[in-house]
Motif scaffolding. Structure first.
Motif, short mmCIF file in Angstrom:
data_model
loop_
_atom_site.label_atom_id
_atom_site.label_comp_id
_atom_site.label_asym_id
_atom_site.label_seq_id
_atom_site.Cartn_x
_atom_site.Cartn_y
_atom_site.Cartn_z
N GLU A 17 -60.78 4.70 -31.40
CA GLU A 17 -62.13 4.38 -31.83
C GLU A 17 -62.88 3.89 -30.60
N PRO A 18 -64.12 4.34 -30.39
CA PRO A 18 -64.85 3.95 -29.19
C PRO A 18 -65.01 2.44 -29.13
N GLY A 19 -64.81 1.89 -27.92
CA GLY A 19 -65.03 0.47 -27.68
C GLY A 19 -66.09 0.33 -26.62
N GLU A 20 -65.89 -0.61 -25.72
CA GLU A 20 -66.84 -0.77 -24.64
C GLU A 20 -66.85 0.47 -23.77
N ASN A 21 -68.05 0.85 -23.33
CA ASN A 21 -68.22 2.01 -22.48
C ASN A 21 -67.71 3.30 -23.12
N GLY A 22 -67.65 3.30 -24.47
CA GLY A 22 -67.22 4.51 -25.16
C GLY A 22 -65.73 4.75 -25.11
N GLN A 23 -64.97 3.79 -24.58
CA GLN A 23 -63.52 3.95 -24.47
C GLN A 23 -62.84 2.90 -25.33
N GLU A 24 -61.65 3.24 -25.78
CA GLU A 24 -60.86 2.24 -26.49
C GLU A 24 -59.74 1.80 -25.58
N LEU A 315 -51.46 -8.66 -12.23
CA LEU A 315 -51.72 -7.71 -13.30
C LEU A 315 -51.25 -6.32 -12.93
N THR A 316 -50.81 -5.58 -13.91
CA THR A 316 -50.32 -4.23 -13.70
C THR A 316 -51.19 -3.22 -14.44
N ALA A 317 -50.94 -1.96 -14.14
CA ALA A 317 -51.79 -0.89 -14.65
C ALA A 317 -51.92 -0.92 -16.17
N ASP A 318 -50.84 -1.26 -16.86
CA ASP A 318 -50.89 -1.23 -18.32
C ASP A 318 -51.80 -2.29 -18.92
N SER A 319 -52.21 -3.28 -18.11
CA SER A 319 -53.09 -4.33 -18.62
C SER A 319 -54.55 -3.89 -18.66
N VAL A 320 -54.91 -2.86 -17.92
CA VAL A 320 -56.32 -2.44 -17.88
C VAL A 320 -56.50 -0.97 -18.27
N MET A 321 -55.43 -0.27 -18.54
CA MET A 321 -55.58 1.14 -18.88
C MET A 321 -56.15 1.29 -20.29
N VAL A 322 -56.79 2.43 -20.53
CA VAL A 322 -57.29 2.79 -21.86
C VAL A 322 -56.64 4.09 -22.26
N ALA A 323 -56.77 4.44 -23.53
CA ALA A 323 -56.21 5.71 -24.00
C ALA A 323 -56.91 6.87 -23.29
N PRO A 324 -56.16 7.90 -22.91
CA PRO A 324 -56.78 9.04 -22.22
C PRO A 324 -57.88 9.66 -23.07
N ALA A 325 -59.04 9.86 -22.47
CA ALA A 325 -60.19 10.39 -23.22
C ALA A 325 -60.05 11.87 -23.49
N THR A 326 -59.60 12.64 -22.48
CA THR A 326 -59.50 14.09 -22.64
C THR A 326 -58.16 14.56 -22.11
N VAL A 327 -57.37 15.12 -23.00
CA VAL A 327 -56.04 15.59 -22.65
C VAL A 327 -55.91 17.05 -23.07
N ALA A 328 -55.42 17.88 -22.17
CA ALA A 328 -55.26 19.31 -22.45
C ALA A 328 -53.80 19.70 -22.31
N MET A 329 -53.36 20.62 -23.19
CA MET A 329 -52.00 21.13 -23.13
C MET A 329 -51.96 22.32 -22.17
N ASP A 425 -64.57 0.66 -13.05
CA ASP A 425 -65.27 -0.55 -13.45
C ASP A 425 -64.34 -1.53 -14.16
N ALA A 426 -63.40 -1.02 -14.96
CA ALA A 426 -62.44 -1.88 -15.63
C ALA A 426 -61.50 -2.55 -14.62
N LEU A 427 -61.13 -1.81 -13.59
CA LEU A 427 -60.27 -2.34 -12.54
C LEU A 427 -60.99 -3.48 -11.81
N SER A 432 -61.69 -9.42 -10.76
CA SER A 432 -62.65 -10.50 -10.49
C SER A 432 -62.71 -11.54 -11.59
N GLN A 433 -62.29 -11.18 -12.78
CA GLN A 433 -62.44 -12.05 -13.94
C GLN A 433 -61.50 -13.23 -13.88
#
Length: 438
Positions: A17-24, A315-329, A425-427, A432-433
């Motif tokens: 479901e879209p969250g901030e910046n259209g990403q979840e 912090l590691t990558a899994d703390s700021v990653m989001v679900a992939p927006a576009t995935v192709a097979m 931007d999330a990184l 900085s936060q």
């Protein structure tokens, strides 16, 4: 084959479901929970249950009535008792490095001494391999200290009249191991801790770091299952201290002991600990991974501990990653991938195979050019300008990648399967936060 086509797409990713910046965001709380249990394999080596240590004549009154709910200062004022440990409970997994930290007087050294009954607890349970050692007889306790649990102190306690070999072999000598066998074993351990060639030297001929290595070798020589380490490196010069930390990490990688490590230094705790327990006035305030403590401090006390930590190293990558927006097979070809990109909309798609292994990135421009050229196969036609990173990668490793491309950074698991993406931007925001107490 858009990742948004149904509740669960053919890629195997849930549709966000879209969250901030259209990403979840991928469930960060879940990721933190997993990190908080790093080093935990499901087997419990030590279990502490409601452990108390009260000094004073009226210690029994502290545990009676409502006195147990008072804080340390109130108990001292009302009953004249000093509470060193107050209802402490936690588990330590087999093979885990569990760090206990706090300011002076927080109870951390009392705690570790209670774990081997050098200090007798007032109440509670200490279970080692599911047996309460507070019920042990003197002979059982002696056997525990000789064979299962070893302790390394800040002050090395080396015997000045014994050389390095005999100091390190002392525990085996106490066990009654014959000289040939104990020397063979000790030679192996001294080589393991970097003291080969120093066997005949005496303590006064060694630096502080080398003396601490002898103390560590003495503990390891008896091959204990559990190591208790009470600020073992705090008296060392900074460079030697860092070297000893690296040495312990190397040894733990090889030996996989269960370690309870006491320190007052957050940087040391973060470097060494799978999980960290923060103490205050005899209480366990919060337990978690370093990432958990930085992102979700339970109160201002924990927040103050972590406020000056370099977040990019914790912090590691899994703390700021989001679900992939576009995935192709990959097997569906270029035209299907282009449709995915245009449907989201997006400027690129991450391409995966049928097992979800990450293969590369396909930009909108690249897809359009391939189709115009009559090429539909994605094999050998993907771009590699944005390399994938493991989910455990520290954020400091991602900064250079975010600077060279505006595309999101693909995140993969240990099997190379795509699990998320990171946006520049999330990184920047995560680094900085400042952590806020929840």
């Amino acid at each position: 084959m858009s990742a948004h086509d149904s509740n669960s797409s053919a890629t195997g990713f849930p549709n966000p479901e879209p969250g901030e910046n259209g990403q979840e965001s991928v469930n960060v709380a879940s990721g933190i929970g997993e990190n908080a249990m790093a080093g935990w394999n499901g087997d419990c080596a030590i279990s502490i249950k409601s452990l108390w240590k009260v000094f004073g004549k009226n210690s029994d009154r502290v545990l009676a009535g409502d006195a147990a709910d008072l804080d340390k200062t109130e108990i001292l004022d009302r009953l004249g008792c000093v509470v060193a440990l107050q209802d402490a409970s936690f588990d330590v997994g087999k093979g885990e490095t569990f760090v206990v930290m706090g300011l002076s007087g927080s109870g951390k050294s009392t705690l570790v001494r209670c774990l081997i009954r050098l200090i007798e607890p007032t109440a509670g349970k200490i279970l080692i391999d599911n047996k309460d050692i507070l019920q042990y007889s003197e002979s059982e306790l002696t056997e525990l200290r000789r064979t299962k649990v070893a302790m390394v102190f800040q002050h090395y306690g080396l015997q000045p009249h014994r050389n390095v070999l005999d100091n390190a072999a002392w525990g085996l000598e106490v066990q009654g191991v014959n000289k040939a066998l104990r020397y063979d074993r000790t030679h192996e351990i001294l080589e393991l801790v970097g003291l080969k060639g120093w066997e005949k030297a005496y303590p006064h001929e060694l630096s502080g770091g080398m003396q601490q290595r002898v103390g560590l070798a003495r503990a390891l020589a008896v091959d204990p299952e559990i190591l208790l380490m009470d600020e073992p490196f705090s008296g060392l010069d900074p460079l030697i201290r860092r070297n000893m930390q690296e040495e312990l990490l190397r040894l733990q990688q090889e030996l996989k002991k269960t370690i309870v490590f006491i320190t007052h230094d957050l940087e040391e705790a973060v470097k060494l600990g799978d999980r960290i327990a923060i103490m205050r006035d005899g209480k366990i305030v919060q337990i978690g991974s370093s990432q958990d403590l930085v992102l979700n401090p339970i109160d201002d006390y924990v927040g103050e501990f972590t406020q000056n930590v370099r977040r990019d190293t914790i912090l590691t990558a899994d703390s700021v990653m989001v679900a992939p927006a576009t995935v192709a097979m990959s097997h569906l070809g270029c035209q299907a991938a282009l449709s995915d990109i245009q449907a989201n909309p997006s400027s690129a798609a991450f391409v995966i195979d049928e097992s979800r292994k990450y293969l590369g990135i396909l930009t909108l421009d690249r897809a359009s050019w391939l189709i115009q050229s009559g090429v539909d196969s994605l094999n050998g036609n993907l771009e590699d300008t944005t390399p994938s990173v493991p989910s455990t990668a520290p954020l400091e490793d991602l900064i250079p990648l975010s600077m060279v491309s505006s595309l999101p950074i693909p995140v993969v698991d240990s099997d190379g399967k795509l699990v998320g993406e990171i946006h520049r931007d999330a990184l920047a925001q995560a680094i900085s936060q400042k952590g806020a107490a929840s």
